[in-house]
Design a protein around this motif. Structure first.
Motif, PDB file in Angstrom:
ATOM      1  N   CYS A 414      -6.583   5.194  -2.254  1.00  9.04           N
ATOM      2  CA  CYS A 414      -5.537   4.540  -1.531  1.00  9.04           C
ATOM      3  C   CYS A 414      -6.291   3.686  -0.448  1.00  9.04           C
ATOM      4  N   CYS A 417      -5.563   5.482   3.196  1.00  9.23           N
ATOM      5  CA  CYS A 417      -6.163   6.903   3.613  1.00  9.23           C
ATOM      6  C   CYS A 417      -7.253   7.567   2.416  1.00  9.23           C
ATOM      7  N   THR A 419      -7.266   8.395  -0.501  1.00  4.81           N
ATOM      8  CA  THR A 419      -7.140   9.438  -1.422  1.00  4.81           C
ATOM      9  C   THR A 419      -7.314   9.042  -3.065  1.00  4.81           C
ATOM     10  N   CYS A 442       1.218   5.529  -2.222  1.00  2.00           N
ATOM     11  CA  CYS A 442      -0.101   6.483  -2.207  1.00  2.00           C
ATOM     12  C   CYS A 442       0.776   7.943  -1.827  1.00  2.00           C
ATOM     13  N   CYS A 445      -0.300   9.265   2.001  1.00  4.79           N
ATOM     14  CA  CYS A 445       0.332   8.395   3.242  1.00  4.79           C
ATOM     15  C   CYS A 445       1.336   7.307   3.171  1.00  4.79           C
TER      16      CYS A 445
HETATM   17 ZN   LIG Z   1      -3.047   6.918   1.125  1.00  8.99          ZN
END
Ligand SMILES: [Zn+2]
Ligand SMILES: [Zn+2]
Length: 817
Positions: A414, A417, A419, A442, A445
């Protein structure tokens, strides 16, 4: 029965059968057949280098002998073939050929260019495998660069990720600055190289200095501490004190470290990030900082101050000069040392830190050991190579590479964030470098932008799932029919890569070992006894061997060159011997075919002593060859069968029955029939025994002489001969041995007198020495006189003077010409 032509064009015969076998489809694995037991071979997918060398000939001959033998033993044999396509050499070649850089274009465009080279090289190697006469089921062919194979590689990654076997992290890795990629321990080779030990003074805080001996002064900017052995009385008092690092102009603390060898250099060492694996351990153990001073291209970085941008070699020189100027370079000494180098390009490896993907392989070490003991190894002592290797590994397997032409890692991050987004199985195959993940936002987030993972998989990550892929995983429901593979054939040099990676991958994925047995071949040496290599000038190209002597002769060299697992020298003489053997086999089969024109296999015959002698010996050869092939002792099988054929059958038996075949009016029709029967039986058995090794010539003779009677479509699907215990006749063998010895001695006598073999001998008197021998020789009167062209022969029981029979010191004879 047809007769064989006088001329045998071996090369033409081989070409013909290679084509016919494919048309006949006799090597296809039959998925529908539920009766025959299966036998799965985990054929290695070779890297398409475009060169099918004599080492490959050795390997593929081994695989093919196993496949053909097992097929004749009644197995439904699965003999697949794939290509392990991805690799750095192809990337480099593509860049050089087109004058481009792989970073100039989209990865899939560059990949297309690489694929063209790979296809070309596969073509060359496939032709060579076919010329060798391998009984591969070509309907199974696969290429690891095809998206359909990516799908399997990527799926295995996703499953391992979900099982907790995969992690992403910053760890030191072996790095090749020339190839600009991380490499696994298995790809690091060790070479002895000449280095220079620099004795460098590190000033102490107040007064004096300690001298450090190192071959790598250029790592001074990355020196994070100085260490001494805590038991070294010379330096004990300095532990915990500050010391100045020259060049870096930095103060560090002197630490105690058990790993320091007081005998090496001065007993004081600098710990740098990273000079070697010991440094990695010390840094972790003492919680030291990491300062990298070499970049991914092998140049000094900003941490090296004024030395930045220099190559490693330039920095080494420049620093030595500066140290000398400052009076800190005590002396320099030459040092021969083991250096870790890149297995591909031989550049010394560096240890760098960079984010990488890893597979947790070390936690499987006990499992690898346990399973190694459950596997049959040929030869047995190879087992420890795998176990020792698994135990020697300090690090997990780094599976990511910084390249383009490889299977992409199905991961995105992501943008907001960070991820990690892992592909779902039904998204595969997928290339994150050009395709976004199949989700809107995502999961953590909710942001909608993703960054692809641009690293790709290590090539071994593609090829270390072959046992499951060959069996049909993940598409066939019944893939476990062929899993674990019955045999994993491998070179001694790739036990630590291929056999090991296969083991950890399959254990992690399926909690099961991938293969039941492991067949190891050695390396091919040049005629000078060194490993065959183009640079040593002892290299023999496969096409040269094939075009001169063909596959059947080359296969004999491979089968008989030495014990399985040992290094095998390439000798033209061995191939030539193989060629002469083929001619001998052809001639004896042709001779038999001429004498079998009026023979019907169903006729009942009364066998003569020498017939029983031959058939008893043949039954034992069947036994010996069978048990040798069961143990993959190809050289023992080949020698047994070839020696029997050439010496026992051609030299002794055929010579001793010619008179029966040529002159039934003198020696009797029933005795001719008995010889015909024996010839018919023996040649068929010999052809069958030789078929796994000499696949083409045996097929040609079988098809001409036997196919009509035996009704098998090919000799390669005829049932392997069962050792016929009824045929074993110890008495006939003992008696026959004596008769053959007498015949051969008389022929030797003629030869020594420089008389042609068909010279008539007027009179022979044999002194048998015992009643028993006299009885045997009297029984065989006609065989001896007929074979040796003797007009009158008498056998006396008593001992007498005369020419001694080899191996029978009591038996002598006198001949009058
Ligand atoms: Zn994210
Ligand atoms: Zn390299």
């Amino acid at each position: 029965m047809e007769t064989l032509p006088k001329q045998c064009n071996i090369l033409k015969i081989e070409e013909k059968w290679q084509k016919k076998w494919e048309e006949m489809g006799i090597y296809h694995f039959d998925w529908k057949d539920k009766k025959r037991p299966t036998y799965a071979i985990d054929t290695p997918p070779p890297y398409p280098s475009g060169d099918f060398h004599m080492g490959n000939v050795l390997n593929w001959t081994y695989f093919d002998i196993v496949a053909r033998y097992k097929r004749m033993r009644g197995y439904n044999v699965y003999f697949p073939q794939g290509w392990d396509c991805h690799g750095l050499p192809t990337e480099v070649e593509t860049e050089e050929h087109y004058g481009i850089s792989k970073t100039d274009m989209l990865p899939d465009k560059f990949r297309k260019l690489c694929e063209q080279f790979v296809e070309k090289y596969i073509g060359v190697m496939k032709t060579a495998i076919k010329q060798l006469g391998c009984s591969i089921d070509w309907t199974t062919e696969y290429k690891t660069m095809n998206p359909d194979y990516w799908r399997r590689t990527q799926l295995s990654f996703v499953l391992l990720y979900k099982k907790g076997f995969i992690y992403h992290g910053t760890h030191p890795v072996n790095w090749c600055p020339r190839c600009e990629t991380a490499i696994a321990d298995a790809e690091v080779e060790y070479e002895t190289r000449e280095g220079t030990l620099h004795f460098i003074r590190f000033p102490l805080e107040h007064k004096g200095y300690l001298t450090v001996a190192t071959t790598r002064p250029e790592l001074l900017p990355a020196c994070v501490t100085v260490a001494v052995n805590p038991n070294d009385d010379r330096y004990k008092q300095y532990i915990g004190k500050d010391i100045n690092v020259p060049i870096a102009k930095r103060k560090v603390k002197i630490i105690a470290e058990d790993m320091v060898d007081p005998e090496f250099g001065t007993g004081v060492v600098m710990i740098c990030t990273y000079g070697d694996k010991a440094d990695v351990k010390s840094v972790a153990k003492h919680g030291l900082p990491v300062i990298m001073c070499i970049d991914e291209k092998g140049r000094m970085n900003q941490n090296a101050g004024k030395y930045a941008e220099m190559t490693i070699a330039e920095a080494k020189k420049a620093m030595a000069k500066d140290l000398n100027k400052e009076g800190l370079l005590e002396k320099m000494e030459p040092l021969r040392q083991e250096v870790g180098v890149c297995g591909r390009c031989k550049t010394p490896i560096e240890i760098l830190e960079r984010e990488q993907w890893f597979m947790r392989t070390r936690k499987l070490t006990d499992d690898v050991e346990k399973n190694s003991w459950e596997i049959a190894w040929y030869p047995d002592y190879m087992r420890t190579r795998l176990i020792d290797w698994a135990k020697s590994l300090d690090w997990d397997w780094v599976i990511s590479r910084q390249r383009v032409f490889a299977t992409p890692i199905p991961i995105w991050y992501c943008k907001k964030c960070k991820t990690t987004v892992l592909a779902e199985p039904d998204w595969l195959p997928i290339d994150p470098r050009i395709q976004p993940p199949k989700i809107e936002s995502c999961p953590k987030c909710g942001a909608g932008e993703f960054v692809p993972e641009i690293d790709v998989f290590d090539t071994w990550f593609d090829s270390s799932i072959t046992c499951a892929v060959h069996a049909g995983w993940p598409d066939r429901k019944d893939w476990r029919r062929l899993f674990p593979a019955d045999v994993h054939p491998s070179g001694i040099d790739i036990i630590r890569t291929w056999a090991y990676y296969l083991m950890v991958r399959h254990l992690a994925l399926f909690n099961e070992k991938p293969y039941k047995s492991c067949l190891i071949n050695g390396m091919v040496l040049g005629s000078d006894g060194r490993k065959m290599s183009k640079s040593l000038g002892n290299y023999v190209a496969t096409p040269e061997v094939f075009s001169k002597y063909g596959a059947d002769a080359a296969r004999q060299w491979a089968a008989s060159g030495g014990a399985t697992g040992s290094d095998i020298p390439f000798r033209w003489a061995d191939v030539e011997y193989g060629w002469r053997f083929l001619i001998k086999l052809w001639n004896v089969a042709r001779f038999a075919s001429q004498h079998l024109q009026d023979y019907g296999p169903t006729e009942r015959v009364k066998l003569e002593l020498l017939d029983r002698w031959l058939l008893s010996k043949l039954a034992k050869v069947v036994q010996k060859a069978t048990s040798a092939l069961e143990e993959y002792q190809f050289n023992i099988a080949a020698e047994e069968i070839r020696n029997f054929t050439w010496h026992t059958f051609c030299d002794s038996y055929i010579e001793a029955v010619k008179h029966r075949l040529y002159k039934p009016e003198t020696y009797g029709e029933t005795r001719r029939k008995a010889a015909q029967h024996t010839l018919y039986l023996a040649i068929y058995r010999i052809l069958q025994l030789l078929a796994p090794i000499i696949s083409h010539t045996t097929e040609e003779i079988y098809q001409t002489l036997y196919a009509e009677d035996k009704k098998h479509r090919s000799i390669h699907v005829s049932p392997w001969p069962v050792p016929d215990k009824k045929m074993i006749d110890e008495e006939a063998e003992r008696y026959g041995d004596l008769i053959i010895a007498v015949i051969e001695e008389i022929r030797r006598d003629k030869a020594e007198r420089r008389k042609p073999l068909n010279t008539i001998i007027k009179d022979v008197t044999i002194y048998a020495g015992t009643t028993k021998s006299a009885h045997i020789l009297n029984m065989a009167q006609k065989d001896i006189t007929g074979t040796c062209k003797i007009e009158k022969m008498k056998v006396l029981e008593r001992k007498g003077k005369g020419r001694e029979i080899r191996d029978y010191p009591n038996v002598r004879f006198v001949a009058e010409y």
